[in-house]
Design a protein around this motif. Structure first.
Motif: not given
Length: 151
Positions: A58-59, A79-86
């Motif tokens: 998503e970045e 990178p770490a994200i807030r929420g969910f990475r599909a």
């Protein structure tokens, strides 16, 4: 009064000695899972390109969430994200694994099957034959999958 002081002193000593950190051990509440990935070459070039472990990147998206970009899991350090990475793991034998979101961030992989219709529509089906996701391929290369979600 002496017995109360003695009790507090003993409790303090017990708490102080029991709170030592062992920084060398990994937490035991998380067990990493490596989904199976079988990528035997097929006669279908699209299936060969799709056979990969895809992570939502998503970045890289300038526009809305409508046409997400996926990259191979080893493409970069995500990178770490807030929420969910599909994440989707598509194998050439049409089995798959997909990351299931959890409200307490204990996301987990579930296994199922995938199919390709008319060389452009990917359908992910869970183990109970329920449709998990439908995606139309917008762009596909060996290091990028851009889709449009179909409801």
């Amino acid at each position: 009064m002496k017995s109360i002081k003695r009790t507090f002193f003993i409790l303090f000593i017990l708490l102080a000695t029991s709170c030592e950190e062992n920084k060398t051990e990994e937490p035991t509440y998380y067990i990493p899972y490596e989904p199976p990935l079988l990528c035997e070459p097929t006669d279908d070039e699209i299936v060969n390109l799709l056979c990969n472990w895809w992570k939502h990147s998503e970045e890289e998206e300038e526009d809305t969430f409508e046409k997400p970009i996926y990259r191979p899991a080893d493409f970069k350090e995500f990178p770490a994200i807030r929420g969910f990475r599909a994440e989707y793991v598509l194998s050439s034998d049409f089995t798959c694994a997909y990351l299931v979101p959890d409200p307490f961030d204990a996301h987990y992989f579930s296994e199922g099957k995938w199919s390709l219709r008319d060389s452009e529509l990917i359908i992910i089906i869970d183990s109970l034959n329920a449709t998990v996701s439908k995606m139309k391929i917008i762009e596909l290369t060996d290091d990028m999958l851009r889709i449009e979600r179909i409801k």
